[in-house]
Structures are given as structure tokens and as C-alpha cells.
Scaffold this motif. Structure first.
Motif, mmCIF file in Angstrom:
data_model
loop_
_atom_site.group_PDB
_atom_site.id
_atom_site.type_symbol
_atom_site.label_atom_id
_atom_site.label_comp_id
_atom_site.label_asym_id
_atom_site.label_seq_id
_atom_site.Cartn_x
_atom_site.Cartn_y
_atom_site.Cartn_z
ATOM 1 N N ALA A 189 0.733 -1.366 -0.081
ATOM 2 C CA ALA A 189 0.034 0.004 0.125
ATOM 3 C C ALA A 189 0.934 1.355 -0.198
ATOM 4 O O ALA A 189 0.396 2.172 0.179
ATOM 5 N N VAL A 190 2.187 0.946 -0.028
ATOM 6 C CA VAL A 190 3.027 2.276 -0.018
ATOM 7 C C VAL A 190 2.847 3.240 -0.668
ATOM 8 O O VAL A 190 3.092 4.570 -0.497
ATOM 9 N N GLU A 191 2.348 2.997 -2.003
ATOM 10 C CA GLU A 191 2.181 4.271 -3.294
ATOM 11 C C GLU A 191 0.877 4.578 -2.919
ATOM 12 O O GLU A 191 0.538 5.758 -3.514
ATOM 13 N N ARG A 192 0.023 4.281 -2.196
ATOM 14 C CA ARG A 192 -1.419 4.668 -1.926
ATOM 15 C C ARG A 192 -1.834 5.087 -0.767
ATOM 16 O O ARG A 192 -2.748 5.964 -0.486
ATOM 17 N N HIS A 223 3.919 8.152 3.150
ATOM 18 C CA HIS A 223 4.490 7.561 2.419
ATOM 19 C C HIS A 223 4.333 7.888 0.766
ATOM 20 O O HIS A 223 5.101 8.044 0.113
ATOM 21 N N SER A 224 2.870 7.986 0.616
ATOM 22 C CA SER A 224 2.404 7.940 -0.696
ATOM 23 C C SER A 224 2.793 9.282 -1.540
ATOM 24 O O SER A 224 3.138 9.166 -2.403
ATOM 25 N N ALA A 279 6.337 11.841 -5.370
ATOM 26 C CA ALA A 279 7.231 12.956 -5.559
ATOM 27 C C ALA A 279 8.581 12.345 -6.158
ATOM 28 O O ALA A 279 9.278 12.847 -6.757
ATOM 29 N N GLY A 280 8.690 10.875 -6.134
ATOM 30 C CA GLY A 280 9.851 10.407 -6.693
ATOM 31 C C GLY A 280 11.186 10.428 -5.734
ATOM 32 O O GLY A 280 11.991 10.528 -5.915
ATOM 33 N N VAL A 281 10.716 10.167 -4.402
ATOM 34 C CA VAL A 281 11.711 9.896 -3.301
ATOM 35 C C VAL A 281 11.967 8.490 -3.168
ATOM 36 O O VAL A 281 10.769 7.874 -2.881
ATOM 37 N N GLY A 282 13.162 8.015 -3.430
ATOM 38 C CA GLY A 282 13.488 6.513 -3.394
ATOM 39 C C GLY A 282 13.299 6.161 -2.067
ATOM 40 O O GLY A 282 13.610 6.880 -0.894
ATOM 41 N N CYS A 283 13.123 4.564 -1.795
ATOM 42 C CA CYS A 283 12.991 3.999 -0.616
ATOM 43 C C CYS A 283 14.293 4.145 0.175
ATOM 44 O O CYS A 283 14.415 4.312 1.397
ATOM 45 N N VAL A 284 15.298 4.066 -0.759
ATOM 46 C CA VAL A 284 16.906 4.128 -0.257
ATOM 47 C C VAL A 284 17.240 5.373 0.541
ATOM 48 O O VAL A 284 17.911 5.434 1.210
ATOM 49 N N SER A 285 16.479 6.446 0.063
ATOM 50 C CA SER A 285 17.018 7.764 0.626
ATOM 51 C C SER A 285 16.716 7.979 2.089
ATOM 52 O O SER A 285 17.577 8.658 2.778
ATOM 53 N N CYS A 286 15.626 7.349 2.583
ATOM 54 C CA CYS A 286 15.439 7.431 4.142
ATOM 55 C C CYS A 286 15.845 6.098 4.713
ATOM 56 O O CYS A 286 16.104 6.138 5.762
ATOM 57 N N HIS A 287 15.761 4.949 4.194
ATOM 58 C CA HIS A 287 15.842 3.645 4.679
ATOM 59 C C HIS A 287 17.050 3.034 4.512
ATOM 60 O O HIS A 287 17.424 1.957 5.121
ATOM 61 N N GLU A 299 11.673 4.265 -10.770
ATOM 62 C CA GLU A 299 12.988 3.849 -10.038
ATOM 63 C C GLU A 299 12.967 3.839 -8.493
ATOM 64 O O GLU A 299 13.850 3.568 -7.837
ATOM 65 N N ILE A 300 11.704 4.209 -8.096
ATOM 66 C CA ILE A 300 11.573 4.318 -6.720
ATOM 67 C C ILE A 300 12.206 3.077 -5.788
ATOM 68 O O ILE A 300 12.921 3.686 -4.778
ATOM 69 N N THR A 301 11.727 1.729 -6.049
ATOM 70 C CA THR A 301 12.410 0.808 -5.081
ATOM 71 C C THR A 301 13.686 0.174 -5.683
ATOM 72 O O THR A 301 14.024 -0.597 -5.082
#
Lengths: 489, 212, 345
Positions: free
Chosen positions: B70-73, B128-129, B134-142, B178-180
Motif C-alpha cells: 500500500a506504500v504508493e497509495r 509515504h504515498s 514525488a519520486g523519493v526512493g526508499c533508499v533515501s530514508c531507509h 525507479e523508486i524501489t
């Protein structure tokens, strides 16, 4: 001393009984700290410590449970907590006013009450600071309020009047403590030199910093004292002004008004004098200090209360005038419906439910001090005791009225609410009395509660005849009329 | 009567010095030890199931969204329900002892008590959504989740850290598809269009952007 | 002492000058008498030195009672006694010589040469005896001084044992009234002392003049501190809310355009730092806290914070002299005068 005795400030001879020697002053003041505490002291002290315990318990409960245990709600985000804060801060104002402003005006009668009042300032500001510190909700993060690096890696917002308040109150507390302590140094040295036991000598000696009455020190000391008075005067006027900005810079009807700073300052001095006098009357009776605090002192203080009471009454009246004259319906609503209780009725045809608090305020603050027009009332101890207690109650209600009756019904009926205090509100407020009274009673017991050195300097024979002074002063020298000259220089 | 030895004359000065040094030290200690970068980064809670992101997201190459669907929504990157696990593990290692809590949860219907690693204050509203859109990847924060055997907090979740990106989002933006991707690096074409990417996101900097 | 010897030299020089010619018996007798007189004076001086040495040795013994100091004090005492005896001897011989010289002069006036010569011889003999006695006194005095040095050495090496060693620190004079104090202060000021002070239970006005104190510079310190507070408030707010981390609320400016919102904190910090500046200024100028001070050795001084007024003159003052300073303070008619001693170490 009868009330008809002369008053130095009016060009008459001596404020203290004729023939008072330096040693008399030392003895009278130091005796309190050197003899066993009178029964009256214990009668006051034990309940005070009990109340202090209540305060600690309440704070513990509040911190554990969160501020929800207070009666604060939406829309009454501020209620008893900020009322108590403003009330205690106001109490503190008398101390600085007496020690600083009266010093600058060369009112020598202040020497009998200034130490006392300064101590009350310090303790009152301590009590006051408890409330906003708890009201932040998470008191362990209160250091966010200071401009030091914090967990959020954020700086405080200096545009907020609440931030100004942090600076004003802390500056006030710091300066009050320093001013008080600097004044204490020579008197602590007196206690040191009188002490019989070595431990006592060492404790007072350590606090007295090795003071030896050196005139080379007095010279700097006196100038320093003058500077403290000079900076404390605008400071004391600023503190309650800044406290009033907390309200006045908002857009709440009943708060958003330019009269607030002077109105708050006058009210603060008013309530401060009232509490100083209430406690002074008790201490004077308990320790038998009738020769140091004479009826003349009490008379002068009552005149001060009469004057500031009239100022406060003027501010109350003017608020109503502006509410009507501005034509702002919300402003009128707050004043006529929420406060005055008539003129505007709500949809049910009711008065504002807290109208009684407004009337309590007016009768205590404006009507009761009018009795001070009569010299018989001004010099009657029971009468002034009762009136000062009324003033203290009235000034508490003033803050309550300003805060709660503005918040609970403002612009939108959808956000109307009501306020009811909880037992924690009441117990915590009573508890701060415990803190205040405990500190205060310890102070009167262990620290010279009158400025020994300053009182000595006001005795008629305190200073050498100044024949080396300018000759043009010569005509004023008719022996004995030479009352204590201006301090400093 | 002399009540103090001469050697005591220096004591107040020394105490004053010690208080100054101590005060500065205290502020410094709070600054360092009580900061999120010291308190939060490196938090590695033990989970009820020894689930390995390295194995699933790294070696097996599963997309984050397979589990955090559900992360995108939604505001929350959901913790997958036990069904998601059992989708594979009813056939893959169905008897593994390490999966016992998962099977138990499946049989009883009680959720697995996963331990939350990335904790935000209650007064902060993070979505998160919005960030993924906006195009912030998972890796940026995690951080490199795909290399973590046990999930570990990689970035300090402090207000200033959030606002740094809100003020200058460019370095943390990437194409939405490329988000994930944990290994994505911006190419020349992406960098040359940076102004355009930044203009698109317009992150809020006012208080109520995150505190409502 | 120096003046005495100078005076004694004169007649001797005169007589040697006269001695260029053939000296008469009368002249020889007068010369011998003068020499004897000088020897007697020297002996007296030696005696005084010996006595002082003995006194100081006794003092050492009192402060550090030990075998060595006791022996040294005894020795010095004995030597002083010896010097005294010698001095008396010298004085007696000088009297005899003087008498003989007088008689010789009388005889010479009568023209009785033989009698004059006999008296002259007597005078010479007496003079020799006086010189001898003087020498002995000198030796005894040297012995006493030697003994006193021993006692001193013993005292210094014995610090920590028994009574601690003390040295004079200041004169303390007590007065009953601020008037008396002010008058005395003027005298001390006019005598040119610098390391001295008045001690009063409250600030007495007019003492600045009476003591000749320059005006305090505290106001300057406070002012600078206040200005530092003002500037640091501006810089702090600008740094925190504008340069390092602008906080934009309601679209309001963060830079100098936000000046009105900076005023309260500028004011408070000015006050705060003025207060600190004043506090530390007082402590700096007064060199406080100073919990140990030789003046506290005096028990009498405890009244300085009650109702008595004191003047203290420290030994460290350039003009300080045990006798002269004491005389000066005595001339101000204090109600009490004390030499306060402090422990060495």
C-alpha cells in the motif's frame, strides 16, 4: 510608634524610633535567625511543607498522566495554568519595584521592606515558572525553549511572544537573584561575624564571599547597586509587558488590545504589594518586628496599593469603552456577554456563565482598595490584612477573566466550550503556595530579612558631617535634619 | 577569627571554571548524545521472526511493493499480513522451524507482533504515498535495506533532516519507476533536467506541512 | 645610630688636627676622654643590639617552643646581659676619663704641669678600659645576634610544629563613629599610604574623598557588557532564524526586516549581560570572593559588620613602618589599635 509619628520622606526626622543605634539594628534583624523559631513559625511552616508535598505529588501525577488531567480543553488551551503563571509573576513585581524603582527615587523607607520583597520576587517567579514548564506537555523537552542545540536540530523561533516570555522571565529571575544576593553579601557577613558555632560561621562565611566591609569594596558595590536598580527598573516594566504580549499579539477578542502592557504592569505592582503586605503583617507579628516595619511603612504601602488599584480600575473601564467604541461585535460580545454578564445574551437568553468571576475581580480589585482613602483604614492592621487578601484574590480573578472568558466563547459558536477546573488544577495551585511559603519561611528564618547595612545607612547619625562638601549645602545643615543622604557617591 | 584556610581562596574561581566547563560540556553532551543521529541511527530491534530483507529483497530480488503493497497509495508503508508470507511459505520451506511463528499466526489468526523500527513522533504526519509520488526512493530514508539481515535505522529522523530535503529535494529525487531500485544512480540526462524535477515537487516548509 | 657616630667623630678629628703640633697633657686628656665617651656610646649601642636580638630570640621561642630556640634564646639573653655589663663598665670608665680630663684642664689652667700630666695619664688609662669594655660589649652583642639567628633558623625550620609561625600583616585601628573614621582616614590619606582601607558596617558617604579614592570604573564594565548583550542578541537571532536556519512563519521576513520582533530579546539580553557584567565587575574590582584574609585574624574586627569602624594599613605598603605607622594611627585617637599577624605559609 504611633501612626502620627513623622515620616522622613516628608522632610521629617527619622523613620526608625529615635535613638536607634547600629547595634540595635543588627540585634533586631539577626536575633530572628539566632534564636529558636517562634511557635508561629512552626504553625506556618508545617502546613507549607505539606502543601509543597502536594505540589510535588501533583506534578508527578501530571507528568505521568499528561496535561489532560488539568481542566484545559479545546478551546480553553490556557486556563488555570497560565492564570497562575501570570498571577505569580505579578506577585514578583513588587520586589523589584520596591528595591529598584524606590531606590532610584531615594525612598529610604524601602529599606525596611526591600529584602523581604526581593525574596518574594525570586520565590514567586520560581512558582510562576512551574506552570508554563508543565504546560508544554513534555517538560523534559523544555530545553527546546532555550537557544541551545537540541534534538530536533532546530533553533527557537524568536518571532514568537512566547519566546520573548522565556527570555523576559528568565532574565527577570536571574537579575532578581543576583540583585538579591548582592544586597545580601554585607548582611551575610554580619551574620558570619555574630555566629557562635564554627559550622554556622563557615556557612554564612562562605556565602558572604569574605566580605570585610572595606570601603574600597563599598565604592564599587554602591555603584553596582545603583546599576542594578537602573537596569531592574526597565526590566520590571518590561517583564509584565512581555507577558501581556502573549495575549496582546494574538487576535483573540479581549486580548488584542494595546492597553495591555501598562495595564498588566500596574496590576502586577498592585498584586505584588498586596502579597508583600499580607506576609509582612504575619511575619511582623510572629517575630515581633514592629520597630523595623512601622505603621508608617504600612501606610505608605497602602497608598501605593490605592494608586495602582485606581490604575487597574481605569484599565478595566477603558477596555469596555474601546469594546463599545471600536464597534467590533466580537470584542463587545466578550466584554458584555462573557465578562460583564449583561447587555448581550446568548441564544438561550443567558448571561455568560462566568460573569461572577468578572464581578469578583471588580469588587476585590477596584472597590475594596477604595477604603484606603481613609487613614484609619490605612493604619488598621486587621483592615489592611483583609483588604490585601481581597486584592490577591481579585488579581487572580483578573487573570482568570482575561484568559478563560476570552477563550471559551469567541468568534465561532461551533468552537464554543466551557471550562471547569479539575482537582489537579486546584491542588497544584495550592501546592505552589506550599513551595512559596516553604522557601519564604526558610528565608525569614535563616537569612536576614531586612537589609541591615542599608537600614544602618539611613540612621540620622550614619554619615559624618560633610564639612568638606560643597559650601552651598551649608544652609541645609541644621543638625539632625540631615537625614540619610542619597546612596551612592 | 579566621574561619577558612588560605588555600580556599582559589576555590571559588576553580568552582566557577568547573561550572563553566561543565555547562558547556552538558550542552555538548545533549547535543551529541541526545541527538537522533546518536539515539536512533543504528536501532536494530529483534523481530519475532528472523526475517531477512537481504535474502528477500536482495538475493531473491523481490520488489519492496510485493509486501509493502500500500506504500504508493497510503500514508503508511503497511506491514504485510501473514497471508503474504504464507503465499510462498505454504510451499517454500513449509516445515522450517524459523517460520513457526508465521504458521502459528496463520492458524490462530493473531497478527505477528513485528517491532517498529522507524518511529516518528505522534505530532508528525508523514505520508509515504506523497513522497513516493514525488519520486523519493526508499533508499533515501531507509538505506540499503536489500543488504540488511535485520532492519536497522539508517538516517536520523530529526526535524532538521526532514527539512534539509524539503528545502533542497533535488539530490533525493529519481524517476518514479525507479523508486524501489536500491542501486539507481542519476545519469547525465536526469541531472541536466534537475530544475524541472525540483519544480515539480514543491515540498512544504511551513509548520502545518507536517504538524497539523 | 648613624648620626651618633658622626657626632662622635667630630671631636676626635679635631683633636688629631690639633695633634699636629706637640699635644699638651690637657689636650691628651681631653682626647682620651672623648675617645672613652665614644667607646661608651658604642658599648651602649652594642648593648641595644644585643637586647633586641635577645628579645627576638625570645619571641622565636614563644612561637616555636623547642630545645633549639630555647637554647638560642638563653644564649642571646646571656650575651645581652654580658653586653649590658660591658656597657656599664665602659660608661663608668668614660666618666672617670672625663673627670680626669676636667682635672687635667684645671691643673693646666693653674700651670701645674705635673698634676696635669698625671691626670692625663689617668684619663688615658680610663679611656683604654672603656675601649676594652666596648669591644667586649660588641663581642657580646655579636654573640647575641648569632644566637638570635640560630633561633630564627630553628623557628623557620619548625613551622608546622606547635604554634604556626606568624608575621605582621597589618595595623588595625578601631573607631567609634563615622566622624572619627573620616578624620583618621584623611590623616592616613595625607600621609601618603596606598595599601590601606576603611572598614564600615554600611557604606559611609564622604569616605571616597576622605580616602582619596578615584571614581569607580564599574559603570564602564557594565556598559560594555550590556552592549555585548545587545549585539549578541542581534547576532544570535540573525544566525539562528536567518542565516543558519530561516524559519518562515506567515510569510514574514527573517532578516533585519524582522527588527520589531527582535526588540524584546535585544532588550532582555542587554539587561541580562549588564547584570552579569556588574556582578562580575564588582567581584573583580573588589577581588572577591576572598574567604581568607589576614584581617580576620583579629577577633575585634568582627564588630566591623556591626557598629564599629576600622582602618587597616597593610605591611605591604611602601610607607609602612612599624613605629611611624603606629604613631600615625595613635595620633588619630582610635578606640583600639592592634598589630594583626598572619600565619606564614
Amino acid at each position: 510608634m504611633s501612626a502620627a509619628a513623622p515620616i522622613t520622606e516628608l522632610g521629617e526626622r527619622s523613620l526608625l524610633p529615635e535613638g536607634t543605634t547600629f547595634n540595635d539594628v543588627t540585634e533586631a534583624v539577626c536575633r530572628v535567625t539566632e534564636t529558636k523559631a517562634p511557635r508561629g513559625w512552626w504553625i506556618l511552616f508545617l502546613p507549607s511543607v505539606g502543601l509543597l508535598g502536594l505540589m510535588v505529588a501533583c506534578i508527578g501525577y501530571l507528568v505521568t498522566m499528561g496535561v489532560g488531567v488539568w481542566g484545559n480543553n479545546s478551546p480553553n488551551y490556557w486556563a488555570w495554568d497560565i492564570t497562575n503563571f501570570v498571577w505569580w509573576i505579578g506577585i514578583g513585581h513588587a520586589g523589584t519595584l520596591i528595591s529598584a524603582i524606590l531606590f532610584l527615587f531615594r525612598q529610604n523607607w524601602r529599606t525596611s521592606i526591600n529584602r523581604f520583597a526581593e525574596a518574594m520576587t525570586v520565590f514567586a517567579v520560581l512558582c510562576a515558572s512551574i506552570f508554563p514548564a508543565l504546560h508544554t506537555g513534555r517538560p523534559w523537552f523544555d530545553y527546546y525553549l532555550f537557544p541551545i542545540p537540541n534534538q530536533m536540530a532546530m533553533w527557537p523561533n524568536f518571532k514568537s511572544p512566547l519566546m520573548w516570555d522565556v527570555f523576559a522571565v528568565n532574565t527577570y529571575l536571574t537579575i532578581s537573584v543576583i540583585f538579591w544576593y548582592v544586597g545580601l553579601i554585607p548582611d551575610l557577613a554580619t551574620l558570619r561575624d555574630r555566629s557562635k558555632s564554627l559550622l554556622r560561621k563557615r556557612i554564612y562565611g562562605a556565602l558572604a564571599l569574605g566580605w570585610r566591609g572595606s570601603h574600597r569594596h563599598w565604592q564599587h558595590y554602591e555603584r553596582g547597586y545603583l546599576i542594578f536598580a537602573a537596569i531592574s527598573t526597565p526590566l520590571v516594566l518590561s517583564v509584565h509587558s512581555v507577558v501581556s504580549f502573549d495575549f496582546a499579539t494574538s487576535v483573540m477578542p479581549g486580548w488584542h488590545t494595546t492597553i495591555f502592557p501598562p495595564y498588566f504592569v500596574a496590576g502586577a505592582v498592585f498584586s505584588g504589594f498586596a502579597l508583600v503586605l499580607t506576609l509582612m503583617l504575619i511575619v511582623r507579628a510572629v517575630f515581633g518586628l514592629h520597630n523595623l516595619v512601622t505603621l508608617k511603612h504600612l501606610d505608605l504601602m497602602n497608598k501605593f496599593m490605592l494608586a495602582t488599584g485606581i490604575m487597574v480600575g481605569y484599565a478595566y473601564a477603558l477596555e469596555f469603552f474601546i469594546a463599545w467604541y471600536s464597534g467590533n461585535p466580537y470584542e463587545s460580545w466578550v466584554f458584555f456577554h462573557n465578562r460583564l454578564g449583561f447587555g448581550y445574551l446568548d441564544e438561550m437568553g443567558n448571561w455568560g456563565p462566568l460573569w461572577w468571576s468578572y464581578w469578583a475581580m471588580v469588587s476585590c480589585n477596584v472597590i475594596s482598595p477604595q477604603l484606603f482613602w481613609f487613614k484609619r483604614i490605612r493604619t488598621s492592621i486587621p483592615a489592611m490584612f483583609v483588604i490585601t487578601i481581597f486584592i490577591n484574590i481579585g488579581m487572580w480573578f483578573e487573570r482568570f477573566v482575561i484568559i478563560v472568558t476570552s477563550l471559551y466563547r469567541d468568534f465561532l459558536p461551533g468552537s464554543w466550550g466551557s471550562f471547569e477546573a479539575t482537582w489537579v488544577d486546584i491542588a497544584l495551585y495550592l501546592g505552589t503556595f506550599g513551595l512559596f511559603m516553604t522557601l519564604f519561611l526558610l528565608f525569614v528564618r535563616w537569612i536576614p530579612m531586612f537589609a541591615i547595612a542599608e537600614i544602618k545607612a539611613t540612621l540620622p547619625h550614619a554619615h559624618p558631617h560633610a564639612e568638606h562638601h560643597d559650601d552651598e549645602h551649608e544652609h541645609a545643615h541644621d543638625h539632625g535634619a540631615e537625614v540619610a543622604p542619597a546612596p551612592a557617591e | 577569627m579566621q574561619i577558612f584556610p588560605r588555600s580556599l581562596n582559589l576555590l571559588p574561581l576553580m568552582l566557577g571554571g568547573a561550572a563553566t566547563v561543565g555547562g558547556i560540556g552538558l550542552v555538548g553532551a545533549i547535543w551529541y548524545y541526545l541527538s537522533p543521529s546518536h539515539l536512533q541511527v543504528g536501532y536494530e530491534p529483534e523481530q519475532p521472526v528472523p526475517y531477512s530483507h537481504r535474502l528477500h529483497a536482495g538475493e531473491l530480488g523481490m520488489d519492496c511493493r510485493y509486501c509493502h503493497s500500500a506504500v504508493e497509495r497510503s500514508a503508511k508503508a503497511n506491514i504485510p499480513p501473514t497471508q503474504t508470507c504464507m503465499g510462498c511459505h505454504s510451499v517454500v520451506h513449509p516445515e522450517s522451524a524459523r517460520l513457526a511463528p508465521v504458521r502459528e499466526s496463520w492458524e490462530t489468526g493473531e497478527s505477528i507482533a513485528w517491532v517498529k523500527a522507524h518511529v516518528l513522533p505522534d505530532h508528525t504526519y508523514f505520508d509515504h504515498s506523497v513522497h513516493l509520488a514525488a519520486g523519493v526512493g526508499c533508499v533515501s530514508c531507509h538505506g540499503r535495506i536489500d543488504q540488511m539481515e535485520v532492519v536497522r535505522v539508517d538516517q536520523p529522523i530529526a526535524m532538521q533532516w526532514c527539512l534539509e530535503c524539503h528545502r533542497d529535494p533535488g539530490p533525493n529525487l529519481r524517476p518514479r519507476d525507479e523508486i524501489t531500485n536500491m542501486e539507481w544512480e542519476p545519469d547525465q540526462a536526469w541531472l541536466s533536467n534537475m530544475a524541472e524535477h525540483v519544480a515539480r515537487v514543491n515540498p512544504p516548509e511551513h509548520c502545518s506541512g507536517c504538524h497539523r | 645610630m648613624a648620626d651618633d657616630t658622626k657626632d662622635d667623630d667630630k671631636p676626635r678629628k679635631k683633636s688629631t688636627l690639633l695633634g699636629v703640633g706637640a699635644p699638651s697633657a690637657e689636650e691628651i686628656a681631653a682626647d682620651a676622654a672623648a675617645k672613652a665617651e665614644a667607646a661608651a656610646d658604642d658599648a651602649k649601642a652594642s648593648e641595644r643590639l644585643a637586647e633586641r636580638a635577645a628579645r627576638e630570640a625570645a619571641d622565636d621561642e614563644k612561637h616555636v617552643p623547642s630545645k633549639v630556640t630555647k637554647a638560642a634564646a638563653g644564649e642571646a639573653e646571656a650575651a645581652a646581659d654580658e653586653a649590658e655589663v660591658d656597657a656599664v663598665k665602659a660608661r663608668t670608665s668614660a666618666e672617670v676619663a672625663k673627670d680626669a680630663a676636667k682635672k687635667a684642664a684645671k691643673a693646666a689652667a693653674k700651670g701645674d704641669e705635673a698634676a696635669a700630666a698625671a691626670e692625663s695619664k689617668k684619663a688615658l688609662e680610663a679611656s683604654e678600659r672603656a675601649a676594652e669594655a666596648s669591644k667586649a660589649a660588641k663581642a657580646a652583642s655579636a654573640q647575641a645576634i648569632e644566637a638570635q639567628k640560630k633561633a630564627d633558623a630553628a623557628r623557620i625550620s619548625h613551622v608546622g610544629e606547635g604554634e604556626p609561625e606568624k608575621r605582621p600583616a597589618l595595623y588595625l585601628a578601631e573607631y567609634e563613629s563615622p566622624e572619627a573614621l573620616a578624620e583618621a582616614a584623611k590623616k592616613v590619606r595625607d600621609a601618603g599610604y596606598e595599601k590601606w582601607d576603611c572598614h564600615t558596617p554600611y557604606p559611609v558617604h564622604g569616605l571616597d574623598d576622605a580616602m582619596g579614592l578615584p571614581p569607580t570604573k564599574l559603570g564602564f564594565v557594565s556598559f560594555i557588557a550590556g552592549m555585548v548583550g545587545l549585539v549578541s542578541a542581534v547576532l544570535m537571532i540573525q544566525y539562528m532564524n536567518n542565516w543558519d536556519y530561516p524559519i518562515i512563519i506567515g510569510g514574514k521576513p527573517t532578516g533585519i526586516g524582522a527588527f520589531p520582533s527582535m526588540v524584546p530579546i535585544m532588550f532582555e539580553l542587554t539587561i541580562l549581560l549588564t547584570g552579569f557584567g556588574t556582578l562580575f565587575g564588582i567581584l573583580h574590582f573588589a577581588k572577591l570572593p576572598r574567604h581568607h584574609h589576614p584581617i580576620f585574624e583579629s577577633d575585634r574586627f568582627e564588630a566591623a559588620t556591626d557598629d564599629k569602624f576600622f582602618i587597616s594599613i597593610e605591611v605591604g605598603d611602601q610607607k609602612f613602618d612599624m613605629k611611624k605607622t603606629r604613631a600615625l594611627l595613635e595620633s588619630t585617637e582610635p578606640s583600639y589599635l592592634e598589630l594583626v599577624e598572619e600565619e606564614i605559609g
